[in-house]
Enzyme design. Sequence first.
Site, PDB file in Angstrom:
ATOM      1  N   ARG A 217       0.851  -1.188   0.000  1.00  0.00           N
ATOM      2  CA  ARG A 217       0.000   0.000   0.000  1.00  0.00           C
ATOM      3  C   ARG A 217       0.891   1.242   0.000  1.00  0.00           C
ATOM      4  O   ARG A 217       1.936   1.263   0.672  1.00  0.00           O
ATOM      5  CB  ARG A 217      -0.908   0.033   1.248  1.00  0.00           C
ATOM      6  CG  ARG A 217      -2.017  -1.016   1.238  1.00  0.00           C
ATOM      7  CD  ARG A 217      -3.057  -0.767   0.155  1.00  0.00           C
ATOM      8  NE  ARG A 217      -4.160  -1.718   0.177  1.00  0.00           N
ATOM      9  CZ  ARG A 217      -4.254  -2.809  -0.584  1.00  0.00           C
ATOM     10  NH1 ARG A 217      -3.296  -3.115  -1.444  1.00  0.00           N
ATOM     11  NH2 ARG A 217      -5.306  -3.601  -0.507  1.00  0.00           N
ATOM     12  N   GLU A 246      -3.030   7.113  -5.085  1.00  0.00           N
ATOM     13  CA  GLU A 246      -3.354   6.556  -6.394  1.00  0.00           C
ATOM     14  C   GLU A 246      -4.836   6.772  -6.734  1.00  0.00           C
ATOM     15  O   GLU A 246      -5.663   6.796  -5.811  1.00  0.00           O
ATOM     16  CB  GLU A 246      -3.008   5.053  -6.442  1.00  0.00           C
ATOM     17  CG  GLU A 246      -3.761   4.208  -5.438  1.00  0.00           C
ATOM     18  CD  GLU A 246      -3.240   2.764  -5.408  1.00  0.00           C
ATOM     19  OE1 GLU A 246      -2.016   2.548  -5.374  1.00  0.00           O
ATOM     20  OE2 GLU A 246      -4.106   1.860  -5.409  1.00  0.00           O
ATOM     21  N   HIS A 264      -1.389  -0.497  -9.855  1.00  0.00           N
ATOM     22  CA  HIS A 264      -2.015  -1.375  -8.850  1.00  0.00           C
ATOM     23  C   HIS A 264      -2.689  -2.573  -9.519  1.00  0.00           C
ATOM     24  O   HIS A 264      -3.911  -2.736  -9.457  1.00  0.00           O
ATOM     25  CB  HIS A 264      -3.038  -0.586  -8.007  1.00  0.00           C
ATOM     26  CG  HIS A 264      -3.382  -1.306  -6.722  1.00  0.00           C
ATOM     27  ND1 HIS A 264      -3.782  -0.660  -5.574  1.00  0.00           N
ATOM     28  CD2 HIS A 264      -3.395  -2.623  -6.394  1.00  0.00           C
ATOM     29  CE1 HIS A 264      -4.022  -1.536  -4.612  1.00  0.00           C
ATOM     30  NE2 HIS A 264      -3.791  -2.745  -5.096  1.00  0.00           N
TER      31      HIS A 264
HETATM   32  P1  NAP Z   1      -0.728 -12.131   4.975  1.00  0.00           P
HETATM   33  O1  NAP Z   1      -0.632 -13.563   4.577  1.00  0.00           O
HETATM   34  O2  NAP Z   1      -1.614 -11.748   6.106  1.00  0.00           O
HETATM   35  O3  NAP Z   1       0.765 -11.627   5.282  1.00  0.00           O
HETATM   36  C1  NAP Z   1       1.019 -10.410   5.851  1.00  0.00           C
HETATM   37  C2  NAP Z   1       2.428 -10.418   6.447  1.00  0.00           C
HETATM   38  O4  NAP Z   1       2.701  -9.115   6.930  1.00  0.00           O
HETATM   39  C3  NAP Z   1       2.602 -11.395   7.586  1.00  0.00           C
HETATM   40  O5  NAP Z   1       3.741 -12.165   7.379  1.00  0.00           O
HETATM   41  C4  NAP Z   1       2.785 -10.494   8.821  1.00  0.00           C
HETATM   42  O6  NAP Z   1       3.728 -11.071   9.691  1.00  0.00           O
HETATM   43  C5  NAP Z   1       3.309  -9.208   8.221  1.00  0.00           C
HETATM   44  N1  NAP Z   1       2.947  -8.040   9.009  1.00  0.00           N
HETATM   45  C6  NAP Z   1       1.731  -7.701   9.501  1.00  0.00           C
HETATM   46  N2  NAP Z   1       1.793  -6.559  10.214  1.00  0.00           N
HETATM   47  C7  NAP Z   1       3.091  -6.176  10.187  1.00  0.00           C
HETATM   48  C8  NAP Z   1       3.804  -5.077  10.751  1.00  0.00           C
HETATM   49  N3  NAP Z   1       3.185  -4.163  11.490  1.00  0.00           N
HETATM   50  N4  NAP Z   1       5.125  -4.995  10.522  1.00  0.00           N
HETATM   51  C9  NAP Z   1       5.763  -5.926   9.783  1.00  0.00           C
HETATM   52  N5  NAP Z   1       5.139  -6.987   9.218  1.00  0.00           N
HETATM   53  C10 NAP Z   1       3.827  -7.106   9.418  1.00  0.00           C
HETATM   54  O7  NAP Z   1      -1.192 -11.236   3.747  1.00  0.00           O
HETATM   55  P2  NAP Z   1      -0.990 -11.507   2.174  1.00  0.00           P
HETATM   56  O8  NAP Z   1      -2.102 -12.304   1.654  1.00  0.00           O
HETATM   57  O9  NAP Z   1       0.403 -11.970   1.952  1.00  0.00           O
HETATM   58  O10 NAP Z   1      -1.173  -9.985   1.646  1.00  0.00           O
HETATM   59  C11 NAP Z   1      -0.294  -8.978   2.085  1.00  0.00           C
HETATM   60  C12 NAP Z   1      -0.710  -7.608   1.569  1.00  0.00           C
HETATM   61  O11 NAP Z   1      -0.416  -7.517   0.186  1.00  0.00           O
HETATM   62  C13 NAP Z   1      -2.190  -7.252   1.628  1.00  0.00           C
HETATM   63  O12 NAP Z   1      -2.618  -6.856   2.912  1.00  0.00           O
HETATM   64  C14 NAP Z   1      -2.301  -6.130   0.609  1.00  0.00           C
HETATM   65  O13 NAP Z   1      -2.053  -4.881   1.220  1.00  0.00           O
HETATM   66  C15 NAP Z   1      -1.164  -6.439  -0.364  1.00  0.00           C
HETATM   67  N6  NAP Z   1      -1.701  -6.838  -1.683  1.00  0.00           N
HETATM   68  C16 NAP Z   1      -1.432  -6.059  -2.767  1.00  0.00           C
HETATM   69  C17 NAP Z   1      -1.918  -6.423  -4.003  1.00  0.00           C
HETATM   70  C18 NAP Z   1      -1.626  -5.609  -5.212  1.00  0.00           C
HETATM   71  O14 NAP Z   1      -2.411  -5.657  -6.153  1.00  0.00           O
HETATM   72  N7  NAP Z   1      -0.537  -4.869  -5.252  1.00  0.00           N
HETATM   73  C19 NAP Z   1      -2.704  -7.568  -4.146  1.00  0.00           C
HETATM   74  C20 NAP Z   1      -2.944  -8.337  -3.024  1.00  0.00           C
HETATM   75  C21 NAP Z   1      -2.428  -7.958  -1.783  1.00  0.00           C
HETATM   76  P3  NAP Z   1       3.655 -10.842  11.293  1.00  0.00           P
HETATM   77  O15 NAP Z   1       2.236 -11.131  11.680  1.00  0.00           O
HETATM   78  O16 NAP Z   1       4.662 -11.799  11.834  1.00  0.00           O
HETATM   79  O17 NAP Z   1       4.064  -9.423  11.505  1.00  0.00           O
HETATM   80  C1  8YV Z   2      -7.117  -4.981  -4.929  1.00  0.00           C
HETATM   81  C2  8YV Z   2      -5.300  -5.707  -3.533  1.00  0.00           C
HETATM   82  O1  8YV Z   2      -7.985  -5.371  -3.938  1.00  0.00           O
HETATM   83  O2  8YV Z   2      -6.108  -7.748  -2.663  1.00  0.00           O
HETATM   84  C3  8YV Z   2      -5.586  -6.650  -2.426  1.00  0.00           C
HETATM   85  O3  8YV Z   2      -5.247  -6.298  -1.277  1.00  0.00           O
HETATM   86  O4  8YV Z   2      -4.587  -4.758  -3.387  1.00  0.00           O
HETATM   87  C4  8YV Z   2      -5.887  -5.898  -4.867  1.00  0.00           C
HETATM   88  O5  8YV Z   2      -6.193  -7.222  -5.154  1.00  0.00           O
HETATM   89  C5  8YV Z   2      -7.803  -5.041  -6.230  1.00  0.00           C
HETATM   90  O6  8YV Z   2      -6.949  -4.497  -7.171  1.00  0.00           O
HETATM   91  C6  8YV Z   2      -9.126  -4.337  -6.213  1.00  0.00           C
HETATM   92  O7  8YV Z   2      -8.962  -2.956  -6.040  1.00  0.00           O
END
Ligand code: NAP
Ligand code: 8YV
Length: 298
Positions: A217, A246, A264
């Site tokens: 983010r 964004e 994104h």
């Molecule tokens: P997840 O499985 O919950 O993993 C999140 C990781 O972040 C965990 O390993 C957690 O470890 C760590 N974390 C949480 N709070 C933290 C903190 N304060 N400081 C440091 N580390 C921290 O989530 P995921 O499915 O991998 O998704 C992660 C993120 O990717 C989403 O929340 C979203 O923002 C982003 N995302 C982006 C896109 C995109 O289109 N660019 C798409 C999907 C997701 P600990 O609990 O040990 O801290």
């Molecule tokens: C967006 C994402 O949700 O899953 C997330 O956390 O950042 C993305 O998958 C998606 O682009 C819809 O806005």
Amino acid sequence: MKSCIDALKQRFTVHNLATATDPEALLREVGPEIRGIAGGKVSAALLEKLPKLEIIAVSGVGYDSVDAAAVKARNIRLTNTPGVLTDAVAELTIGMMIALSRRIPQGDRFIRDRKWLDGAFGNWSELKGKTLGILGLGRIGKEIANLAAALKMHVVYHGRTEQKGAPYPYFENVVAMARASDWLVVIAPGNASTTGIISREVLEALGPKGVLVNMARGNMVDQDALVEMLVSKQLGGAALDVFDKEPAVPDALLDLDNVVLSPHQGSRTEETRAAVGDMVVANLTAHFAGKPLISAIF
Ligand code: NAP
Ligand code: 8YV
């Protein structure tokens, strides 16, 4: 997405706030009867207009677009879509890293601009042998680590706690990890605990040869410091899929050669968005059938 909306229409009466010509008029008309939300932004102000709301099914894994505290206070259920988008996001992360290290967008432009006819493109850098720091070794972080290891990178990670059994060195401190890393990928949830976690100090520790990759983010990075340090070459480069405000992207980034920009689109493949849509529908269907939710946050 169309297939998700079609599937919802087969089960429920659907009103589309995102495409409404007058959203406020639509809310006045149907708000008092709305019982579920699929996707989108949900503020405390919106919640007040939906007195019968029972469930919000977010179409993504990050749910920072929802005022979760206000939702919880009203005993409304909240779901997201973990797992189904993991591979797509990890794939784009590595794609952006290769694009930046090998200057793929620039090479394409070089040929289209007919510049190759005047001389060679140049030598860049490879990922092999470099150290990749991962901030957030969760579902997506672990898959990025797998792919990076296949590319012969050395993976290290930071999270709030060390994960027993994770085969990578752990850093308790983000600055120390940045200092030890050539590449730093941000892939943790955007929330109060991570806002600004990539501070100027972290970027300084990454340094003039280091590269930041933000797939999480925009608000997690001090964007002003990032832009300033990229322009002045105090930071080596950045690959960015997300931005603080964004779809607005700082003008200063648009002319930089040491940056790869992406709108994104981590999860934006036909296959993955269909799977995300299916999970949204499955959660709403389960809720209104009185069955357990597929992926409840609460
Ligand atoms: P997840 O499985 O919950 O993993 C999140 C990781 O972040 C965990 O390993 C957690 O470890 C760590 N974390 C949480 N709070 C933290 C903190 N304060 N400081 C440091 N580390 C921290 O989530 P995921 O499915 O991998 O998704 C992660 C993120 O990717 C989403 O929340 C979203 O923002 C982003 N995302 C982006 C896109 C995109 O289109 N660019 C798409 C999907 C997701 P600990 O609990 O040990 O801290
Ligand atoms: C967006 C994402 O949700 O899953 C997330 O956390 O950042 C993305 O998958 C998606 O682009 C819809 O806005």
